[in-house]
Design an enzyme around this catalytic site. Structure first.
Site, PDB file in Angstrom:
ATOM      1  N   GLU A 125      23.046  30.162  -0.017  1.00 22.17           N
ATOM      2  CA  GLU A 125      24.064  30.968   0.680  1.00 22.17           C
ATOM      3  C   GLU A 125      25.495  30.520   0.414  1.00 22.17           C
ATOM      4  O   GLU A 125      26.440  31.284   0.633  1.00 22.17           O
ATOM      5  CB  GLU A 125      23.811  30.929   2.185  1.00 22.17           C
ATOM      6  CG  GLU A 125      24.112  29.579   2.852  1.00 22.17           C
ATOM      7  CD  GLU A 125      23.866  29.583   4.357  1.00 22.17           C
ATOM      8  OE1 GLU A 125      22.785  30.012   4.780  1.00 22.17           O
ATOM      9  OE2 GLU A 125      24.765  29.146   5.103  1.00 22.17           O
ATOM     10  N   THR A 170      16.829  31.075  11.446  1.00 25.66           N
ATOM     11  CA  THR A 170      18.240  30.903  11.836  1.00 25.66           C
ATOM     12  C   THR A 170      18.622  29.436  11.670  1.00 25.66           C
ATOM     13  O   THR A 170      19.624  28.992  12.214  1.00 25.66           O
ATOM     14  CB  THR A 170      18.477  31.303  13.317  1.00 25.66           C
ATOM     15  OG1 THR A 170      17.577  30.544  14.130  1.00 25.66           O
ATOM     16  CG2 THR A 170      18.277  32.779  13.551  1.00 25.66           C
ATOM     17  N   SER A 171      17.786  28.669  10.929  1.00 26.24           N
ATOM     18  CA  SER A 171      18.024  27.224  10.894  1.00 26.24           C
ATOM     19  C   SER A 171      18.777  26.798   9.631  1.00 26.24           C
ATOM     20  O   SER A 171      19.984  26.613   9.661  1.00 26.24           O
ATOM     21  CB  SER A 171      16.700  26.499  11.049  1.00 26.24           C
ATOM     22  OG  SER A 171      16.949  25.182  11.414  1.00 26.24           O
ATOM     23  N   ARG A 172      18.066  26.675   8.516  1.00 27.84           N
ATOM     24  CA  ARG A 172      18.726  26.370   7.244  1.00 27.84           C
ATOM     25  C   ARG A 172      17.946  27.065   6.131  1.00 27.84           C
ATOM     26  O   ARG A 172      16.699  27.053   6.130  1.00 27.84           O
ATOM     27  CB  ARG A 172      18.768  24.854   6.976  1.00 27.84           C
ATOM     28  CG  ARG A 172      19.819  24.099   7.759  1.00 27.84           C
ATOM     29  CD  ARG A 172      21.258  24.492   7.377  1.00 27.84           C
ATOM     30  NE  ARG A 172      22.267  23.771   8.149  1.00 27.84           N
ATOM     31  CZ  ARG A 172      22.855  24.228   9.260  1.00 27.84           C
ATOM     32  NH1 ARG A 172      22.537  25.409   9.737  1.00 27.84           N
ATOM     33  NH2 ARG A 172      23.767  23.499   9.884  1.00 27.84           N
ATOM     34  N   HIS A 199      24.957  33.808   8.391  1.00 30.27           N
ATOM     35  CA  HIS A 199      25.177  32.571   9.160  1.00 30.27           C
ATOM     36  C   HIS A 199      26.034  32.844  10.399  1.00 30.27           C
ATOM     37  O   HIS A 199      27.076  32.231  10.607  1.00 30.27           O
ATOM     38  CB  HIS A 199      25.801  31.481   8.288  1.00 30.27           C
ATOM     39  CG  HIS A 199      25.311  30.113   8.688  1.00 30.27           C
ATOM     40  ND1 HIS A 199      24.725  29.236   7.823  1.00 30.27           N
ATOM     41  CD2 HIS A 199      25.296  29.476   9.896  1.00 30.27           C
ATOM     42  CE1 HIS A 199      24.386  28.128   8.453  1.00 30.27           C
ATOM     43  NE2 HIS A 199      24.717  28.256   9.719  1.00 30.27           N
ATOM     44  N   ASP A 223      19.182  34.486   8.927  1.00 31.20           N
ATOM     45  CA  ASP A 223      20.607  34.254   9.186  1.00 31.20           C
ATOM     46  C   ASP A 223      21.146  33.218   8.208  1.00 31.20           C
ATOM     47  O   ASP A 223      22.341  32.946   8.172  1.00 31.20           O
ATOM     48  CB  ASP A 223      20.807  33.769  10.632  1.00 31.20           C
ATOM     49  CG  ASP A 223      22.279  33.653  10.993  1.00 31.20           C
ATOM     50  OD1 ASP A 223      23.001  34.643  10.779  1.00 31.20           O
ATOM     51  OD2 ASP A 223      22.710  32.567  11.449  1.00 31.20           O
ATOM     52  N   LYS A 232      16.780  21.615  21.019  1.00 31.70           N
ATOM     53  CA  LYS A 232      17.638  22.347  21.962  1.00 31.70           C
ATOM     54  C   LYS A 232      17.545  23.864  21.741  1.00 31.70           C
ATOM     55  O   LYS A 232      17.359  24.627  22.667  1.00 31.70           O
ATOM     56  CB  LYS A 232      19.090  21.868  21.812  1.00 31.70           C
ATOM     57  CG  LYS A 232      19.289  20.448  22.354  1.00 31.70           C
ATOM     58  CD  LYS A 232      20.709  19.996  22.240  1.00 31.70           C
ATOM     59  CE  LYS A 232      21.116  19.596  20.840  1.00 31.70           C
ATOM     60  NZ  LYS A 232      20.464  18.386  20.305  1.00 31.70           N
ATOM     61  N   ALA A 268      24.592  33.202  13.612  1.00 33.59           N
ATOM     62  CA  ALA A 268      23.900  32.922  14.877  1.00 33.59           C
ATOM     63  C   ALA A 268      24.764  32.104  15.848  1.00 33.59           C
ATOM     64  O   ALA A 268      24.686  32.281  17.059  1.00 33.59           O
ATOM     65  CB  ALA A 268      22.588  32.203  14.602  1.00 33.59           C
ATOM     66  N   PHE A 269      25.612  31.239  15.317  1.00 30.95           N
ATOM     67  CA  PHE A 269      26.434  30.375  16.189  1.00 30.95           C
ATOM     68  C   PHE A 269      27.630  31.112  16.770  1.00 30.95           C
ATOM     69  O   PHE A 269      28.311  30.596  17.656  1.00 30.95           O
ATOM     70  CB  PHE A 269      26.968  29.173  15.384  1.00 30.95           C
ATOM     71  CG  PHE A 269      28.119  29.555  14.477  1.00 30.95           C
ATOM     72  CD1 PHE A 269      27.881  30.219  13.291  1.00 30.95           C
ATOM     73  CD2 PHE A 269      29.436  29.279  14.837  1.00 30.95           C
ATOM     74  CE1 PHE A 269      28.946  30.599  12.461  1.00 30.95           C
ATOM     75  CE2 PHE A 269      30.493  29.655  14.025  1.00 30.95           C
ATOM     76  CZ  PHE A 269      30.235  30.322  12.828  1.00 30.95           C
TER      77      PHE A 269
HETATM   78  P1  NAI Z   1      17.719  19.486  17.800  1.00 27.02           P
HETATM   79  O1  NAI Z   1      17.952  18.183  17.127  1.00 27.02           O
HETATM   80  O2  NAI Z   1      17.984  19.611  19.268  1.00 27.02           O
HETATM   81  O3  NAI Z   1      16.192  19.946  17.567  1.00 27.02           O
HETATM   82  C1  NAI Z   1      15.545  19.884  16.345  1.00 27.02           C
HETATM   83  C2  NAI Z   1      14.063  19.685  16.624  1.00 27.02           C
HETATM   84  O4  NAI Z   1      13.363  19.720  15.377  1.00 27.02           O
HETATM   85  C3  NAI Z   1      13.738  18.332  17.263  1.00 27.02           C
HETATM   86  O5  NAI Z   1      12.867  18.510  18.362  1.00 27.02           O
HETATM   87  C4  NAI Z   1      13.086  17.537  16.140  1.00 27.02           C
HETATM   88  O6  NAI Z   1      12.105  16.614  16.602  1.00 27.02           O
HETATM   89  C5  NAI Z   1      12.443  18.654  15.346  1.00 27.02           C
HETATM   90  N1  NAI Z   1      12.151  18.308  13.956  1.00 27.02           N
HETATM   91  C6  NAI Z   1      12.801  17.456  13.128  1.00 27.02           C
HETATM   92  N2  NAI Z   1      12.229  17.442  11.914  1.00 27.02           N
HETATM   93  C7  NAI Z   1      11.183  18.305  11.980  1.00 27.02           C
HETATM   94  C8  NAI Z   1      10.192  18.715  11.054  1.00 27.02           C
HETATM   95  N3  NAI Z   1      10.163  18.229   9.821  1.00 27.02           N
HETATM   96  N4  NAI Z   1       9.267  19.608  11.476  1.00 27.02           N
HETATM   97  C9  NAI Z   1       9.288  20.087  12.733  1.00 27.02           C
HETATM   98  N5  NAI Z   1      10.194  19.735  13.654  1.00 27.02           N
HETATM   99  C10 NAI Z   1      11.125  18.851  13.272  1.00 27.02           C
HETATM  100  O7  NAI Z   1      18.558  20.558  16.967  1.00 27.02           O
HETATM  101  P2  NAI Z   1      19.019  22.003  17.417  1.00 27.02           P
HETATM  102  O8  NAI Z   1      20.343  21.925  18.101  1.00 27.02           O
HETATM  103  O9  NAI Z   1      17.913  22.681  18.133  1.00 27.02           O
HETATM  104  O10 NAI Z   1      19.282  22.706  15.995  1.00 27.02           O
HETATM  105  C11 NAI Z   1      18.243  22.954  15.081  1.00 27.02           C
HETATM  106  C12 NAI Z   1      18.824  23.426  13.769  1.00 27.02           C
HETATM  107  O11 NAI Z   1      19.374  24.736  13.910  1.00 27.02           O
HETATM  108  C13 NAI Z   1      20.008  22.609  13.232  1.00 27.02           C
HETATM  109  O12 NAI Z   1      19.569  21.447  12.564  1.00 27.02           O
HETATM  110  C14 NAI Z   1      20.662  23.575  12.282  1.00 27.02           C
HETATM  111  O13 NAI Z   1      20.077  23.451  11.011  1.00 27.02           O
HETATM  112  C15 NAI Z   1      20.307  24.938  12.856  1.00 27.02           C
HETATM  113  N6  NAI Z   1      21.496  25.645  13.391  1.00 27.02           N
HETATM  114  C16 NAI Z   1      21.807  26.884  12.873  1.00 27.02           C
HETATM  115  C17 NAI Z   1      22.912  27.573  13.341  1.00 27.02           C
HETATM  116  C18 NAI Z   1      23.273  28.948  12.831  1.00 27.02           C
HETATM  117  O14 NAI Z   1      24.391  29.427  13.101  1.00 27.02           O
HETATM  118  N7  NAI Z   1      22.426  29.657  12.123  1.00 27.02           N
HETATM  119  C19 NAI Z   1      23.794  26.975  14.349  1.00 27.02           C
HETATM  120  C20 NAI Z   1      23.343  25.706  14.861  1.00 27.02           C
HETATM  121  C21 NAI Z   1      22.238  25.060  14.368  1.00 27.02           C
END
Ligand code: NAI
Length: 329
Positions: free
Chosen positions: A264, A233-235, A296, A259, A154, A298-299
Site C-alpha cells: 500500500e 484492518t490490521s496490516r 487505511h 483497509d 485492544k 480505519a483509524f
Molecule cells: P494490541 O497490542 O492491543 O493487540 C494485539 C493482539 O495481537 C495482542 O493480544 C497480541 O497478543 C496478539 N498477537 C500478537 N502476535 C500475534 C500473532 N502472531 N497471532 C495472533 N495474535 C497475535 O494491538 P491493537 O491496538 O489491538 O492493534 C492491533 C493492530 O491493528 C496494530 O498492530 C496495527 O497493525 C493495526 N491497526 C490498524 C489501524 C488502521 O487504521 N487500519 C489503526 C490502528 C492499528
C-alpha cells in the site's frame, strides 16, 4: 526548543498538530515526503522525526538519522512494523501511540462486514442512478454466524464486543490467552486451524511481526469455509495477495474487506487517480465484485486523531524531560 521534522503530512495532521502544539511550543516543520533512506537527509538539524504507517525506517534510514543526530522517532500510530527496532541501538529511540481509539478500527471492520454482506456499495451506486432493483444484493444474517478474530488485543476486544451485540459465536486466536477475559467477554480461544475451519467471518486484529508475515497464505485460505468473509484492518503484509487473488478467482472467498494492502505504501492515502502508475494485484482486487477496499482509513475518526496529536506531543515532552517514555518501543 525541540525541533520536529513531520513527515508524510496531510492537511488534517497540520491543522490538528498546530492546535495542540500551542501548549507545547515545538518547532514543527511539515514535510509532504514520506521518510525513507532517500528522504532521511531532510531530517538533518532536527531532534525528532514524526512519522506515520507508511514511512520506512530501515537500517539505512536509521544510520542517516543517527549521523544527523536525530534523537527520537515519534510514531503517530500504534503499529511499528515499519521501524527496524532492533537496529536503533543507543542514541535513537522510538515512541508510539499504543491506544488512540480501538473503537475507530473495530467499528470500521464492522462497517466493511456490513457493506460486503448487504452489498451497500452496490446499492448506493444503483439508487444514485435511479435503479431500485434488488437482484444481486442478497445478503445473509450476521446473527447466529461464527466470527473468528485473530488477535484479541485492544482492537480485537472492541470488535468482539460489537460482534456479541449481533448475536454471533466468537472464536479467537491469540498468541497469549486470557481465559478470564474470554469468559467475561463471551468468546472462546481456539487454535488457528479450528478458527479457519469454523468461521463464517474472519477479522484480523494482530500486529505484523516476522512470525506472522503473510500468515494468510494459500494453505490458510484453503482451510477456510467456502464463502468466508475476510476482513483485514490490521496490516497488509499479513496476507499473501497472490494467494488471495487465486482464491477469489476460484470463488472460495465470499467477500473481502481490506483497509490495508500488502504494497500500500505508494498508493494508500494518496490521490493516484490521474497517475499512470498502477499496482497490478491491487487493480485486480479492485475489479472483483465482492471486494471493498478502503485506504487505511480505519483509524480516521475525530476522537482518534485528537488522541494521536495529544499523545504524540506528550510522548515527545516526556522523552526530552526524562530521557525515557512509557510509550517507547
Ligand atoms: P494490541 O497490542 O492491543 O493487540 C494485539 C493482539 O495481537 C495482542 O493480544 C497480541 O497478543 C496478539 N498477537 C500478537 N502476535 C500475534 C500473532 N502472531 N497471532 C495472533 N495474535 C497475535 O494491538 P491493537 O491496538 O489491538 O492493534 C492491533 C493492530 O491493528 C496494530 O498492530 C496495527 O497493525 C493495526 N491497526 C490498524 C489501524 C488502521 O487504521 N487500519 C489503526 C490502528 C492499528
Amino acid at each position: 526548543m525541540v525541533k520536529i521534522a513531520f513527515f508524510d503530512t496531510k492537511e488534517y495532521d497540520r491543522n490538528l498538530f498546530d492546535e495542540y502544539n500551542k501548549n507545547y511550543g515545538y518547532e514543527i516543520t511539515y514535510l509532504e515526503s514520506k521518510l525513507n533512506s532517500e528522504t532521511a537527509p531532510l531530517a538533518k538539524g532536527f531532534d525528532v522525526v514524526c512519522i506515520f504507517v507508511n514511512d520506512i525506517v530501515d537500517e539505512k534510514t536509521i544510520q542517516i538519522l543517527k549521523e544527523d543526530k536525530v534523537k527520537l522517532i515519534a510514531l503517530r500510530c500504534a503499529g511499528f512494523n515499519n521501524v527496524d527496532i532492533k537496529k536503533l541501538g543507543d542514541n535513537l529511540a522510538a515512541v508510539r501511540v499504543p491506544e488512540y481509539s480501538p473503537y475507530a478500527v473495530a467499528e470500521h471492520a464492522v462497517a466493511l462486514i456490513l457493506s460486503i454482506d448487504r452489498k451497500i456499495y452496490k446499492a448506493y451506486q444503483r439508487t444514485k442512478k435511479y435503479n431500485f432493483t434488488l437482484n444481486g444484493l442478497l445478503g445473509f444474517d450476521i446473527h447466529g454466524k461464527t466470527v473468528g478474530v485473530i488477535g484479541a488485543g485492544k482492537i480485537g476486544r472492541a470488535f468482539i464486543n460489537i460482534m456479541n451485540g449481533f448475536g454471533t459465536r466468537v472464536l479467537a486466536y491469540d498468541k497469549f490467552q486470557n481465559e478470564d477475559l474470554a469468559k467475561e467477554m463471551n468468546f472462546e480461544y481456539v487454535d488457528l486451524n479450528t478458527l479457519y475451519r469454523k468461521s463464517d467471518i474472519i477479522s484480523l486484529h494482530c500486529p505484523l511481526t516476522d512470525e506472522n508475515y503473510k500468515m494468510i497464505n494459500e494453505e490458510a485460505l484453503s482451510k477456510m469455509k467456502d464463502g468466508v468473509v475476510l476482513i483485514n484492518t490490521s496490516r497488509g503484509k499479513l496476507i499473501d495477495t497472490k494467494s488471495l487473488i487465486k482464491k477469489l478467482q476460484e470463488g472460495k472467498i465470499g467477500g473481502l474487506g481490506l483497509d490495508v494492502y500488502e504494497d500500500e505504501e505508494e498508493f494508500f492515502l494518496n490521490d493516484m487517480s490521474n497517475s499512470y502508475v498502477r499496482d497490478e494485484e491491487l487493480s485486480i482486487l479492485l475489479t472483483m465484485p465482492n471486494v471493498v477496499v478502503t485506504s487505511h482509513q480505519a483509524f480516521f475518526t475525530k476522537e482518534a486523531l485528537n488522541k494521536i496529536a495529544l499523545d504524540t506531543c506528550e510522548n515527545i515532552k516526556e522523552f526530552f524531560e526524562t530521557g525515557d517514555c512509557k510509550n517507547k518501543v
